[in-house]
Design an enzyme around this catalytic site. Structure first.
Site, short mmCIF file in Angstrom:
data_model
loop_
_atom_site.label_atom_id
_atom_site.label_comp_id
_atom_site.label_asym_id
_atom_site.label_seq_id
_atom_site.Cartn_x
_atom_site.Cartn_y
_atom_site.Cartn_z
N LYS C 77 -1.49 64.58 -14.96
CA LYS C 77 -1.21 65.04 -16.40
C LYS C 77 0.46 65.07 -16.54
O LYS C 77 0.79 65.59 -15.65
CB LYS C 77 -1.98 66.30 -16.77
CG LYS C 77 -1.90 66.67 -17.97
CD LYS C 77 -2.81 67.99 -18.08
CE LYS C 77 -2.83 68.43 -19.70
NZ LYS C 77 -3.54 69.54 -19.98
N SER C 154 -6.69 69.58 -23.91
CA SER C 154 -5.48 68.77 -24.01
C SER C 154 -5.20 67.78 -22.79
O SER C 154 -4.57 66.91 -23.00
CB SER C 154 -4.29 69.82 -23.85
OG SER C 154 -4.28 70.31 -22.33
N SER C 178 -9.04 73.01 -21.64
CA SER C 178 -8.41 71.63 -21.69
C SER C 178 -8.85 70.58 -20.31
O SER C 178 -8.38 69.55 -20.58
CB SER C 178 -6.81 71.99 -21.27
OG SER C 178 -6.46 72.23 -22.78
#
Lengths: 97, 488, 500
Positions: C77, C154, C178
């Site tokens: 990420k 996210s 997330s």
């Protein structure tokens, strides 16, 4: 919350908002704070704030580092990301004291 | 109208650690710009703080020395504001629960003792520096340069109650605090390098009024003289302002030593809502009773304790002790000296240090730490008096000679005695011969003595010492002369 | 060979048996990534560096020093800082930023440690603020099950990359859901560990007391293998817990009771009634109910529990997270790195323009909410009040765990929505986080396990919440469930089409 509040917190946050943006932001933040106001209905008398989640189940204490120099000069690598630099210094528009 | 001055002090003492309070970068003074600013100090994305144990230990020791409460749990908070020398956009400090709570500092001003109450002392990180040498930015704009070497340097901010009533009292407090933190070894006290910086909160009020007047904070006073001048100026400014019908505005001011005046710091004006909250990256700082006890046991003896002990153990005078404990360096020097000459010579060592040594230091305006002579050299001097090699008088001569040549050899005393032939004459045969000569040449005095004039004895002694260039052992001369005069 | 359908466990076997080399795998996935620009999952690749790492992995596989993860590719990420890939946290303000160091998690998973090979950085909501990936500066990532829909957020890029077969696994972070919500929306498995299990060093902070990194992969077993490498004490993170290393794979395949028989016999599953109320859409409910029936079939006993402050977790979260964020994001000021406005007047103007240009609308909104709740006169009423309710929420979980071993429920009230559907109304979006926020507030581990499909054929996730440090148990239950079901094996249309 009113328009003045929005301008005040925008300034505190160093964000610029045009008059129109400030108005639009006010409308959105009012909605959010409408939601936030639900909290006031909860009786929290005698309840300690919980800052660190794990504190709920175990004693926690700030770990301490031995006083040793472990970091060495990497200025050149760090300065590569600088928007403006001169002779190893980060440059900013003149600071007035 | 008569005015009363009210002063509270906030002092930033840089703690004597090797590394920064939340990172492993060095805090050594004088590095090239940003060479001692690591990823944590620069607030690069993703970095986190870890607390330096030594910084906490220093805070504990300071707290113990001023008789404060050491908080078993204290909290680090974020003070949020934007400034280019503050890389994270917040300063990690302690707000609601500081590590040191309360405490007292004793001051003496014109012979009158007074106690200044401390509110608190808390740990925090220093900011970097903005250099205003008119650099040119990317668009040719006038720019400042940011050096973050100092960012993250550990500080203990020591805050007093508004207890001081004059610039002189504020200076006396600052000096007492300075000497204490240096004594404790928690701060190097170097004011030129910014290791000890004072902020003064100054207000005035009509004598008799209970409420405090509006105060102004004068920032970053890095010498005792500036502190005194700045407060004096600020007091005058405030009184004149009020007497002219004006009002003091609460603000931060800066002292300009060239113009000898304070001026408003515009840049800090709008940063008045710091939005303090507990730093979620740091856990509560826990200090156990055991840790406090350990620091207490390893702490250097405080001046008052030392003074008391020396008086009772060695019979030193209160005055001598006060001189010897004025500064840590002096006390350390004395203790070092004592170790080498032994308890029996404690008094002699004290006399030497408060006498010849102190005045020599004074003359050059230096502290014991900067003395060209070391304790072993002085020890030798004392030993030579004790073993009868030299007299006290000769010792003074040797001291001056050593000091003037900034002797660095460990055997300087013996070398000088040898070179100048200052060895005391204790050989009875040699002394007797000299006495006989003196008696022969001073028959008049001999007769006067026999006629009962005691004074004549001293005159004879004087002649004998003169003849030996002061090298004769005075006790021995005394005895031999008495014997001779009584014989014939 | 369709390597993209394989799990970490399978790839590891193939690597160790020399059926495939790490360099072959790296090239295979890099090619798929290159062909999948449409998905907008990856924000930076560095072919040379990836192949260099794969080469190192092959050398380890050859000399016998390889771990289970050596040579297996993964994505990171874009919130984790990396030396060899740009790190932007999904924001213009960090456009083109190159970190001088690797995040702790990146280093632990990478060459010299676990030996995984990084394929690149994946997209995310700006500073992890969002539940749809639409706040990403690089533009939204699309859901591999339906390109017109959001992947969740996210960690949307992470979930989409796995569901599309562009990477077998990815790191993610979870501040209020997330990891779990995008995992649910994309039909993959992800776990948010107990707060403090995984070091946050090098993970760009959103809300420090809530952020926690975790693995995202196809199966619970893969998550367990990855968590073994990710978790552990790190002296550089003061909130990282000093606990003995655990083997999260140890309980996999064992029965709950330890006795032969039904795998989950003796397991008490708590069903919070607040998680099954009016807000829960029927399609999601049907899938979650079926999953619970399955758990029962496997021997679990279900009990009703109550988490009475579930609804309040929304205001509490949207006070605390923005408060911490407003402060955490102050460092982005255009002085030492990141975006600086092209034109500016004085210093304050430089700050304001750089930050206003650099941050997106949602980030600015949260910074201002945070500044407000911390400001003079409001701190007690908002920030402290929220911290007090946070304690009540944490205590409610402890009460619930008196009656059960794990809690089960939905991850989100609805399946993934259409792109652009909710952008205009942030509060509406906040309400969708209702089931995922409270584990973060309490610091508890929680995971998302694929459990079927809802409306429009979109995946549904089952949320499992455990008590502190119960990751191994959560993974054990999820693994047992995945032994009996095949939802986690379903291929997204994009994965089937892409690279075929």
């Amino acid at each position: 919350m009113n328009l003045e509040d929005v301008k005040r917190i925008a300034h505190l946050s160093h964000l610029s908002l045009s008059e129109d943006e400030a108005k639009a932001t006010l409308a959105q933040l009012q909605k959010v704070f409408h939601l936030v106001e639900q909290m006031q209905a909860v009786n929290t008398d005698g309840i300690e704030p919980l800052a660190h989640p794990i504190e709920q189940i175990m004693a926690i204490a700030q770990p301490l580092r031995e006083d040793m120099v472990t970091e060495h000069d990497q200025r050149d690598a760090y300065l590569k990301n600088a928007p403006a630099e001169h002779d190893g210094l980060f440059l900013v528009p003149k600071v007035i004291e | 109208m008569k005015w009363e001055v009210v002063i509270g002090m906030e002092t930033h003492a840089q703690l004597r650690t090797n590394s920064k309070i939340f990172s492993g970068a060095s805090i050594e003074f004088g590095a090239e710009p940003n060479r001692q600013a690591c990823a944590v100090d620069l607030a690069l994305p993703g970095v986190l703080p870890v607390l330096n144990k030594a910084a906490v230990a220093h805070a504990i020791r300071f707290g113990l020395a001023v008789g404060a409460h050491i908080a078993p749990m204290s909290i680090f908070a974020r003070k949020n504001y934007f400034y280019p020398d503050l890389p994270k956009g917040y300063q990690i400090s302690q707000f609601e629960i500081p590590v040191v709570q309360g405490g007292k500092v004793h001051i003496v001003l014109d012979g009158v003792a007074k106690t200044v109450q401390l509110t608190r002392a808390h740990l925090e990180e220093d900011a970097g520096k903005s250099l205003h040498e008119d650099f040119r930015g990317p668009h040719g704009e006038s720019s400042s340069g940011i050096d973050l070497n100092r960012a993250g340097t550990p500080l203990l901010e020591i805050v007093t109650e508004p207890d001081m009533r004059s610039a002189a009292e504020a200076v006396a407090y600052a000096k007492a605090l300075h000497s204490l933190v240096v004594w404790l070894g928690v701060c190097d006290g170097n004011m030129q390098e910014g290791s000890f910086r004072c902020d003064a909160n100054v207000s005035v009020r009509p004598v008799g009024q209970k409420e405090y007047g509006t105060r102004c904070e004068i920032k970053n006073l890095n010498s005792f003289r500036f502190l005194e001048e700045a407060i004096q100026y600020e007091v005058r400014r405030q009184i004149e302002l009020i007497e002219d019908g004006g009002r003091v505005v609460q603000e931060t001011r800066l002292y300009d030593p060239d113009k000898k005046e304070t001026r408003s710091m515009r840049s800090k004006e709008d940063a008045n809502d710091y939005r303090y909250f507990p730093d979620p990256d740091l856990l509560p700082l826990m200090i156990s009773e055991e840790w406090i006890a350990k620091e207490r046991s390893e702490m250097t003896e405080l001046p008052a304790q030392k003074s008391e002990r020396w008086q009772s153990e060695f019979g030193l005078s209160a005055y001598d002790c006060q001189v010897l404990t004025q500064e840590r360096a002096t006390a350390d020097f004395y203790e070092d000296l004592l170790k080498q000459v032994g308890k029996d010579q404690a008094k002699a060592a004290a006399n030497l240090m408060t006498g010849e040594f102190a005045s020599a230091l004074n003359k050059e305006g230096i502290s014991a730490a900067q003395s060209p002579l070391n304790p072993s050299q002085l020890a030798q001097l004392i030993q030579r008096i004790a073993d009868g090699t030299i007299s006290n008088k000769i010792a003074k001569e040797i001291f001056t000679a050593m000091w003037d040549e900034k002797a660095s050899d460990p055997d300087a005393v013996d070398r000088i005695i040898e070179a100048k032939g200052l060895k005391q004459i204790s050989d009875s045969g040699a002394l007797e011969a000299i006495i006989d000569q003196v008696l022969a040449a001073n028959q008049k005095s001999v007769e006067e003595f026999r006629a009962g004039k005691e004074k004549a004895f001293n005159a004879l002694i004087g002649q004998i010492m003169k003849a030996t260039q002061g090298k004769a052992n005075p006790q021995q001369v005394n005895k031999l002369l008495t014997d001779k005069l009584n014989q014939s | 060979m369709s390597w993209h359908t394989k799990t970490i466990a399978e790839l590891s076997k193939s690597l160790h048996s020399k059926e495939v080399s790490s360099q072959e795998l790296a090239n295979y996935f890099l090619a798929r990534i290159a062909e999948s620009k449409e998905l907008n999952a990856f924000v930076d690749v560095n072919v040379e560096q990836t192949l260099l790492q794969a080469k190192a992995a092959d050398a380890q596989l050859a000399d016998g020093s390889a771990t289970k993860l050596t040579g297996v590719p993964l994505a990171h990420k874009d919130i984790f800082v990396t030396k060899h890939w740009k790190t932007t946290a999904g924001s213009k303000i960090l456009n083109n930023y190159i970190s001088p160091f690797d995040a702790h998690v990146v280093a632990e998973l990478g060459v010299g440690r676990a030996g995984m090979v990084c394929l690149g950085k994946v997209n995310m909501d700006e500073f992890a603020m969002g539940s749809s990936n639409e706040s990403a500066y690089a533009g939204p990532t699309k859901n591999p099950w339906d390109l017109a829909r959001v992947p969740g957020g996210s960690s949307g890029g992470s979930a989409a990359a796995i569901a599309a077969g562009l990477a077998p696994a990815s790191t993610g972070t979870d501040t209020g859901g997330s990891i779990r919500q995008p995992a649910a929306f994309c039909g993959i498995t992800g776990i948010k560990p107990t707060y403090g299990r995984v070091s946050r060093y090098g993970m760009i902070a959103y809300a420090s007391s809530l952020d926690q990194a975790g693995p995202m992969a196809k199966t619970a077993e893969d998550c367990a293998i990855m968590l073994n490498a990710m978790a552990g004490h790190d002296a550089k993170d003061s909130t990282s817990l000093e606990r003995a290393k655990e083997d999260y794979t140890k309980a996999l395949g064992k029965t709950w009771s330890g006795e032969p028989g039904l795998p989950l016999k003796g397991l008490r599953v708590g069903l919070p009634k607040e998680y099954f109320g009016d807000g829960l859409n029927a399609d999601v409910r049907t899938a979650v109910d079926a999953a619970i029936e399955q758990l029962k079939k496997m021997g679990a006993e279900c009990v009703s529990v109550s988490l009475p402050k579930t609804e309040l977790s929304i205001p509490v979260y949207y006070v605390l997270a923005p408060a911490e964020a407003s402060s955490n994001l102050s460092r982005f000021d255009g002085v030492r790195y990141g975006h600086r406005a092209a034109e500016y007047g004085d210093l304050t103007d430089m700050y304001k323009r750089s930050r206003s240009e650099g941050f997106g609308a949602e980030v600015k909104r949260r910074i201002m909410i945070g500044a407000y709740v911390l400001s003079h006169g409001y701190y007690d009423a908002y920030y402290l009040k929220a911290q007090r309710i946070r304690r009540i929420i944490a205590q409610d979980f402890q009460n619930a765990f008196d009656a059960c071993d794990i809690i089960a429920g939905p991850v989100a009230p609805n399946v993934a929505g259409k792109l652009g559907e909710k952008v205009s109304d942030p509060t509406q979006m906040y309400l969708e986080d209702i089931y995922t926020l409270s584990p973060n507030l309490a610091g508890l581990p929680a995971m998302s396990v694929p459990c079927g499909f809802g409306d429009h054929g979109m995946p549904v996730g089952l949320q499992l919440i455990g008590n502190y440090f119960s990751e191994a148990a959560l993974l054990q239950v999820a693994h047992a469930y995945q032994q009996e079901t095949n939802w986690h094996q379903a291929q997204s249309p994009f994965a089937v089409k892409g690279g075929a």
